[in-house]
Design an enzyme around this catalytic site. Structure first.
Site: not given
Length: 184
Positions: A58, A63, A106-107, A148-149, A152
């Site tokens: 995702g 991001q 997380c990226l 999670h997304e 963000h």
């Protein structure tokens, strides 16, 4: 008649650097999308391309430095059913069921992973690239991805969901990471 292959999301996109957590764009709520045009379609393509290049499941627009309420996903659920898509202006409207503490990363916080509490079911409402209403429900790992997304886009990362010793250890590890100190 020639058969055409389905277009792979992100195949026409540009890979962008993933913004590290210390940058302010990740810590502020994202703006609502009001224009559904080619630029929005390009953003979704770029999000897919970047997500795949970073080996994620995702990715939210902030991001890659774009403060708009958009995210993409290519994520399995606990039965290994693949969920592929995007949401514009998503809102997490329900998160319930059993709360599961599962490993999360997380990226934008590379190398940091911690057991994070999330609900086992999530329902998100938003729109597609044309502005048509969408409703996406997920369970298990896919529910974790949707939560999670959505976080963000509200300026939150999984680190903010941790408490106690788990939070202390994650904060200590984050403070030692190169990306932690690269604020803008």
């Amino acid at each position: 008649m020639a058969r055409t292959r389905p277009r792979i999301p992100g195949s026409n996109g540009t890979v962008h650097p993933v913004v590290p957590w210390a940058q302010t764009v990740l810590r502020a709520p994202c703006a609502t999308v009001t224009t559904f045009d080619d630029q929005l379609e390009r953003l979704v393509e770029d999000l897919f391309a970047t997500m795949y290049a970073a080996d994620g499941v995702g990715l939210a627009a902030n991001q890659i430095g774009v403060g708009l309420r958009v995210f993409v996903f290519d994520c399995p659920d606990d039965e290994d059913v693949r969920h592929l898509g995007h949401l514009v202006n998503p809102v997490l409207v329900e998160a319930d069921g059993v709360q599961v503490r599962g490993e999360e990363g997380c990226l934008s916080l590379p190398g940091l992973r911690a057991p994070t509490p999330r609900w086992d079911r999530a329902l998100v409402r938003g729109q597609d690239l044309t502005g048509a209403d969408l409703e996406i429900e997920g369970t298990g790992f896919f529910a974790r991805c949707l939560q999670h997304e959505s976080d963000h886009l509200d300026g939150t990362v999984f680190l903010n969901r941790l408490t106690g010793l788990t939070r202390f250890r994650a904060d200590r590890k984050a403070a030692r990471a190169d990306w932690y100190h690269r604020a803008t």
